[in-house]
Scaffold this motif. Structure first.
Motif, PDB file in Angstrom:
ATOM      1  N   ALA A  54      32.211  54.717  -1.512  1.00 44.42           N
ATOM      2  CA  ALA A  54      31.307  54.724  -0.744  1.00 44.42           C
ATOM      3  C   ALA A  54      30.885  53.290  -0.254  1.00 44.42           C
ATOM      4  O   ALA A  54      30.375  52.996   0.602  1.00 44.42           O
ATOM      5  N   MET A  55      31.060  52.212  -1.169  1.00 42.75           N
ATOM      6  CA  MET A  55      30.947  50.847  -0.990  1.00 42.75           C
ATOM      7  C   MET A  55      31.629  50.337   0.168  1.00 42.75           C
ATOM      8  O   MET A  55      31.309  49.427   0.880  1.00 42.75           O
ATOM      9  N   HIS A  56      32.846  50.991   0.531  1.00 41.85           N
ATOM     10  CA  HIS A  56      33.615  50.640   1.483  1.00 41.85           C
ATOM     11  C   HIS A  56      34.031  51.861   2.479  1.00 41.85           C
ATOM     12  O   HIS A  56      34.734  52.161   3.274  1.00 41.85           O
ATOM     13  N   ALA A  57      32.838  52.666   2.721  1.00 44.80           N
ATOM     14  CA  ALA A  57      32.952  53.926   3.327  1.00 44.80           C
ATOM     15  C   ALA A  57      34.122  54.656   3.199  1.00 44.80           C
ATOM     16  O   ALA A  57      34.544  55.163   4.040  1.00 44.80           O
ATOM     17  N   ARG A  58      34.655  54.700   2.001  1.00 43.18           N
ATOM     18  CA  ARG A  58      35.646  55.500   1.578  1.00 43.18           C
ATOM     19  C   ARG A  58      35.410  56.454   0.362  1.00 43.18           C
ATOM     20  O   ARG A  58      36.164  56.675  -0.471  1.00 43.18           O
ATOM     21  N   SER A  59      34.115  57.052   0.522  1.00 44.08           N
ATOM     22  CA  SER A  59      33.805  58.079  -0.664  1.00 44.08           C
ATOM     23  C   SER A  59      34.721  59.441  -0.363  1.00 44.08           C
ATOM     24  O   SER A  59      35.279  59.508   0.526  1.00 44.08           O
ATOM     25  N   VAL A  61      33.707  62.382   0.229  1.00 43.73           N
ATOM     26  CA  VAL A  61      33.120  63.166   1.377  1.00 43.73           C
ATOM     27  C   VAL A  61      33.360  62.361   2.697  1.00 43.73           C
ATOM     28  O   VAL A  61      33.790  63.157   3.675  1.00 43.73           O
ATOM     29  N   GLU A  62      33.685  61.077   2.783  1.00 43.53           N
ATOM     30  CA  GLU A  62      33.953  60.182   4.038  1.00 43.53           C
ATOM     31  C   GLU A  62      35.343  60.071   4.104  1.00 43.53           C
ATOM     32  O   GLU A  62      35.882  60.081   5.450  1.00 43.53           O
ATOM     33  N   LYS A  63      36.329  60.296   3.605  1.00 43.54           N
ATOM     34  CA  LYS A  63      37.822  60.082   3.536  1.00 43.54           C
ATOM     35  C   LYS A  63      38.325  61.361   4.622  1.00 43.54           C
ATOM     36  O   LYS A  63      38.009  62.530   4.350  1.00 43.54           O
ATOM     37  N   GLY A  64      39.037  60.873   5.687  1.00 45.60           N
ATOM     38  CA  GLY A  64      39.762  61.583   6.664  1.00 45.60           C
ATOM     39  C   GLY A  64      38.905  62.305   7.708  1.00 45.60           C
ATOM     40  O   GLY A  64      39.081  63.077   8.501  1.00 45.60           O
ATOM     41  N   ILE A  65      37.485  61.566   7.789  1.00 36.63           N
ATOM     42  CA  ILE A  65      36.639  62.203   8.907  1.00 36.63           C
ATOM     43  C   ILE A  65      36.471  60.751   9.862  1.00 36.63           C
ATOM     44  O   ILE A  65      36.080  59.761   9.264  1.00 36.63           O
ATOM     45  N   LYS A  66      36.588  61.302  11.101  1.00 34.09           N
ATOM     46  CA  LYS A  66      35.987  60.441  12.046  1.00 34.09           C
ATOM     47  C   LYS A  66      34.712  60.462  12.377  1.00 34.09           C
ATOM     48  O   LYS A  66      33.842  61.494  12.692  1.00 34.09           O
ATOM     49  N   TYR A  80      24.564  65.469   4.001  1.00 36.44           N
ATOM     50  CA  TYR A  80      24.771  64.701   2.766  1.00 36.44           C
ATOM     51  C   TYR A  80      23.960  63.532   3.081  1.00 36.44           C
ATOM     52  O   TYR A  80      23.331  63.288   4.076  1.00 36.44           O
ATOM     53  N   TRP A  81      23.558  62.974   1.846  1.00 39.98           N
ATOM     54  CA  TRP A  81      22.727  61.618   2.043  1.00 39.98           C
ATOM     55  C   TRP A  81      23.519  60.594   1.014  1.00 39.98           C
ATOM     56  O   TRP A  81      24.216  61.178   0.026  1.00 39.98           O
ATOM     57  N   LEU A  82      23.752  59.351   1.354  1.00 45.40           N
ATOM     58  CA  LEU A  82      24.234  58.484   0.643  1.00 45.40           C
ATOM     59  C   LEU A  82      22.826  57.498   0.245  1.00 45.40           C
ATOM     60  O   LEU A  82      21.871  57.062   0.983  1.00 45.40           O
ATOM     61  N   VAL A  83      22.846  57.506  -1.114  1.00 45.19           N
ATOM     62  CA  VAL A  83      21.523  56.511  -1.648  1.00 45.19           C
ATOM     63  C   VAL A  83      22.062  55.298  -2.408  1.00 45.19           C
ATOM     64  O   VAL A  83      23.106  55.639  -3.326  1.00 45.19           O
ATOM     65  N   TRP A  84      21.528  54.381  -2.029  1.00 45.84           N
ATOM     66  CA  TRP A  84      22.089  53.028  -2.579  1.00 45.84           C
ATOM     67  C   TRP A  84      21.202  52.745  -3.747  1.00 45.84           C
ATOM     68  O   TRP A  84      19.642  52.690  -3.448  1.00 45.84           O
ATOM     69  N   VAL A  85      21.348  52.665  -4.950  1.00 42.20           N
ATOM     70  CA  VAL A  85      20.604  52.548  -6.239  1.00 42.20           C
ATOM     71  C   VAL A  85      21.033  51.238  -6.608  1.00 42.20           C
ATOM     72  O   VAL A  85      21.831  50.977  -7.260  1.00 42.20           O
ATOM     73  N   GLU A 109      36.051  71.183   9.093  1.00 45.21           N
ATOM     74  CA  GLU A 109      36.786  71.928   9.883  1.00 45.21           C
ATOM     75  C   GLU A 109      37.476  71.221  11.149  1.00 45.21           C
ATOM     76  O   GLU A 109      38.636  71.300  11.570  1.00 45.21           O
ATOM     77  N   ILE A 110      36.476  70.445  11.885  1.00 43.90           N
ATOM     78  CA  ILE A 110      36.923  69.455  12.869  1.00 43.90           C
ATOM     79  C   ILE A 110      37.299  67.923  12.543  1.00 43.90           C
ATOM     80  O   ILE A 110      37.360  67.439  13.398  1.00 43.90           O
ATOM     81  N   ARG A 111      37.057  67.854  11.424  1.00 47.33           N
ATOM     82  CA  ARG A 111      37.317  66.407  10.802  1.00 47.33           C
ATOM     83  C   ARG A 111      36.440  65.258  11.548  1.00 47.33           C
ATOM     84  O   ARG A 111      36.953  64.469  11.816  1.00 47.33           O
ATOM     85  N   ARG A 112      35.078  65.735  11.678  1.00 50.27           N
ATOM     86  CA  ARG A 112      34.273  64.940  12.423  1.00 50.27           C
ATOM     87  C   ARG A 112      32.865  64.895  11.557  1.00 50.27           C
ATOM     88  O   ARG A 112      32.531  65.612  10.849  1.00 50.27           O
ATOM     89  N   GLY A 113      32.134  63.684  11.705  1.00 53.97           N
ATOM     90  CA  GLY A 113      30.816  63.554  11.032  1.00 53.97           C
ATOM     91  C   GLY A 113      30.014  62.787  11.845  1.00 53.97           C
ATOM     92  O   GLY A 113      30.495  62.145  12.596  1.00 53.97           O
ATOM     93  N   TYR A 114      28.864  62.672  11.331  1.00 50.26           N
ATOM     94  CA  TYR A 114      27.834  61.705  12.155  1.00 50.26           C
ATOM     95  C   TYR A 114      27.175  60.817  11.039  1.00 50.26           C
ATOM     96  O   TYR A 114      27.103  61.490   9.800  1.00 50.26           O
ATOM     97  N   LYS A 115      27.275  59.657  11.193  1.00 51.19           N
ATOM     98  CA  LYS A 115      26.538  58.631  10.507  1.00 51.19           C
ATOM     99  C   LYS A 115      26.267  57.158  10.952  1.00 51.19           C
ATOM    100  O   LYS A 115      26.906  56.929  12.187  1.00 51.19           O
ATOM    101  N   SER A 116      25.228  56.490  10.935  1.00 45.70           N
ATOM    102  CA  SER A 116      25.034  55.378  11.535  1.00 45.70           C
ATOM    103  C   SER A 116      25.276  54.178  10.476  1.00 45.70           C
ATOM    104  O   SER A 116      24.595  53.923   9.739  1.00 45.70           O
TER     105      SER A 116
END
Length: 170
Positions: A54-59, A61-66, A80-85, A109-116
């Motif tokens: 996740a440090m490089h947006a490659r967790s 969970v994030e892999k293969g998702i636009k 999901y939540w990404l928490v920086w500790v 299923e649609i290989r899409r996600g939302y994040k800012s």
């Protein structure tokens, strides 16, 4: 004709104990990511785990998702939540110094996600600066995170700020 353009000097990310020991010249003031870890919370599964990708947006969970910028375009996204500790050391020992959370959803299923992405970067910065920003999380995610932090290292939880403990209590 090729133009000779110099690369602008940004900031360096060096991952070692004391990157600038005895040195104050070029690269002074670098950002060290030694003491920060990304924790991914799967709200539906009720689990949290460290995922350094996740440090490089490659967790995982994030892999293969636009990722899209509009939450409405991913109506069936799994939360999901990404928490920086960020960990710091006091005289008594190490403790959770900065904890900030960012929301994201993923629809495999649609290989899409939302994040800012700007929010994710800004929250990482806030965690590095020892801020606590978790009060906007849903109750289930707060319980998962609190349990994860306590079980990961009870001593660091005990030394953490009252604000973190209060913001994660439901």
């Amino acid at each position: 004709m090729e133009e000779n353009k110099k690369k602008p000097i940004g900031f360096n990310i060096i991952k070692k104990e004391d990157p600038m020991k005895g040195h104050g010249g070029y690269g002074a003031g670098v950002l060290s990511l030694d003491n920060i870890s990304p924790v991914i919370i799967d709200v539906e599964a009720g689990v949290a785990e460290v995922d350094v990708g996740a440090m490089h947006a490659r967790s995982a969970v994030e892999k293969g998702i636009k990722f899209l910028q509009n939450r409405d375009e991913v109506p069936n996204g799994k939360p999901y939540w990404l928490v920086w500790v960020t960990i710091d050391r006091a005289e008594e020992g190490p403790y959770y110094a900065g904890v900030t959370a960012c929301e994201m959803t993923v629809d495999r299923e649609i290989r899409r996600g939302y994040k800012s992405l700007p929010e994710h970067v800004n929250r990482m910065d806030k965690s590095l600066k020892r801020h606590i920003i978790v009060d906007h999380m849903d109750e289930k995610a707060k319980l998962i995170l609190a349990s994860f932090l306590q079980n990961h290292n009870k001593g660091m939880w005990d030394l953490a700020s009252e604000k973190l403990k209060q913001d994660l209590s439901v």
